[in-house]
Design a protein around this motif. Structure first.
Motif, PDB file in Angstrom:
ATOM      1  N   THR A   1      -7.632   6.302   2.221  1.00 47.46           N
ATOM      2  CA  THR A   1      -7.226   5.761   1.186  1.00 47.46           C
ATOM      3  C   THR A   1      -8.281   5.623  -0.061  1.00 47.46           C
ATOM      4  O   THR A   1      -7.970   6.120  -1.284  1.00 47.46           O
ATOM      5  CB  THR A   1      -6.929   4.226   1.443  1.00 47.46           C
TER       6      THR A   1
ATOM      7  N   VAL B   1       0.831  -1.127   0.065  1.00 47.54           N
ATOM      8  CA  VAL B   1      -0.123  -0.049   0.003  1.00 47.54           C
ATOM      9  C   VAL B   1       1.013   1.052  -0.070  1.00 47.54           C
ATOM     10  O   VAL B   1       0.502   2.403  -0.440  1.00 47.54           O
ATOM     11  CB  VAL B   1      -0.896  -0.016   1.182  1.00 47.54           C
TER      12      VAL B   1
ATOM     13  N   LEU C   1       0.722   3.656  -2.869  1.00 46.83           N
ATOM     14  CA  LEU C   1      -0.176   4.765  -3.352  1.00 46.83           C
ATOM     15  C   LEU C   1       0.280   5.961  -2.029  1.00 46.83           C
ATOM     16  O   LEU C   1       0.031   7.048  -2.773  1.00 46.83           O
ATOM     17  CB  LEU C   1      -1.471   4.276  -2.684  1.00 46.83           C
ATOM     18  N   LEU C   2       0.691   5.640  -0.851  1.00 44.89           N
ATOM     19  CA  LEU C   2       0.729   6.516   0.003  1.00 44.89           C
ATOM     20  C   LEU C   2       2.026   7.474  -0.370  1.00 44.89           C
ATOM     21  O   LEU C   2       2.014   8.494  -0.191  1.00 44.89           O
ATOM     22  CB  LEU C   2       1.004   5.911   1.488  1.00 44.89           C
TER      23      LEU C   2
ATOM     24  N   TRP D   1      -7.552   7.860  -3.312  1.00 42.05           N
ATOM     25  CA  TRP D   1      -7.770   7.122  -4.688  1.00 42.05           C
ATOM     26  C   TRP D   1      -8.828   7.661  -5.610  1.00 42.05           C
ATOM     27  O   TRP D   1      -8.402   8.148  -6.672  1.00 42.05           O
ATOM     28  CB  TRP D   1      -8.097   5.834  -4.574  1.00 42.05           C
TER      29      TRP D   1
ATOM     30  N   GLY E   1      -3.684  -0.580  -4.898  1.00 44.59           N
ATOM     31  CA  GLY E   1      -3.320  -0.055  -3.672  1.00 44.59           C
ATOM     32  C   GLY E   1      -4.622   0.145  -2.814  1.00 44.59           C
ATOM     33  O   GLY E   1      -4.902  -0.002  -1.830  1.00 44.59           O
ATOM     34  N   GLU E   2      -5.403   0.797  -3.724  1.00 50.50           N
ATOM     35  CA  GLU E   2      -7.072   0.801  -3.131  1.00 50.50           C
ATOM     36  C   GLU E   2      -7.724  -0.719  -2.747  1.00 50.50           C
ATOM     37  O   GLU E   2      -8.342  -0.553  -1.536  1.00 50.50           O
ATOM     38  CB  GLU E   2      -7.851   1.546  -4.351  1.00 50.50           C
TER      39      GLU E   2
ATOM     40  N   SER F   1      -6.077  -1.589   0.624  1.00 47.52           N
ATOM     41  CA  SER F   1      -6.185  -0.788   1.924  1.00 47.52           C
ATOM     42  C   SER F   1      -7.632   0.037   2.067  1.00 47.52           C
ATOM     43  O   SER F   1      -7.734   0.855   2.906  1.00 47.52           O
ATOM     44  CB  SER F   1      -5.218   0.079   2.104  1.00 47.52           C
ATOM     45  N   GLY F   2      -8.346   0.139   0.910  1.00 43.95           N
ATOM     46  CA  GLY F   2      -9.603   0.934   0.906  1.00 43.95           C
ATOM     47  C   GLY F   2     -10.586   0.381   2.234  1.00 43.95           C
ATOM     48  O   GLY F   2     -10.522  -0.768   2.600  1.00 43.95           O
TER      49      GLY F   2
END
Length: 188
Positions: free
Chosen positions: A42, A13, A16-17, A46, A152-153, A156-157
């Motif tokens: 997140t 993740v 994305l961060l 996103w 990533g979404e 961790s979404g």
């Protein structure tokens, strides 16, 4: 392609961060109804990143019918434009559902995979094979970055609707990347 898909779906993740931190962007706080509480930072980051990415890509695909030299690339661009419009509609719907403000925190940023204003200007001045090369490179970068962000979404979404859409976009993006490569096969 399967190895590439495995690598893209197994990235942590932090990809994305890190992308958001490098650009100095942050997610807007979620407020509103209890339904909105299902959306975490997140999800919001996103959605707020994918909207401008798709908007810029849509501007590029809109240039192809009048500028591309390869008819296969024109057909690809027309199909991609339809998919981008549908994605934008769904992403904007999710943004509204999340109750996050449409503050455009990524406005004016040129992030990895985002079609830059410079690329749009260059593409708008080109035609034929020169346009085709710029178009294909920019769309390939857009699709590759979109795959990373969607992965990533999904990892961790917090909102099921957002994770589900990310999965759909990831699948469609992988297919579109393969179609782009097929349209460009044999081209430099």
């Amino acid at each position: 392609m399967q190895l590439r898909r495995y690598v893209l779906t197994r990235r942590p993740v932090w990809v994305l961060l890190a992308a958001l931190l490098v650009t100095g962007c942050s997610a807007q706080p979620v407020a509103g109804t209890p339904r909105a509480a299902a959306f975490n930072a997140t999800d919001i980051a996103w959605i707020q990143l994918m909207i401008p990415m798709d908007e810029r890509a849509r501007l590029l695909t809109g240039l192809a019918p009048g500028r591309a030299g390869d008819p296969a690339l024109v057909r690809f661009a027309e199909r991609a434009a339809g998919r981008q419009e549908a994605e934008l509609t769904r992403l904007r719907g999710l943004l509204a559902l999340s109750a996050a403000p449409d503050t455009r925190p990524h406005e004016g940023h040129d992030m990895p995979g985002m079609v830059s204003a410079d690329t749009l200007r260059r593409a708008g001045a080109l035609s034929g094979e020169e346009f085709d090369r710029v178009f294909a490179a920019a769309l390939r970068a857009h699709l590759a970055q979109s795959l990373l962000l969607c992965s990533g979404e999904r990892a961790s979404g917090g909102a099921g609707e957002a994770r589900e859409l990310a999965g759909e976009l990831e699948e469609a993006g992988s297919e579109e990347l393969a179609l782009l490569d097929a349209a460009r096969s044999g081209k430099s």
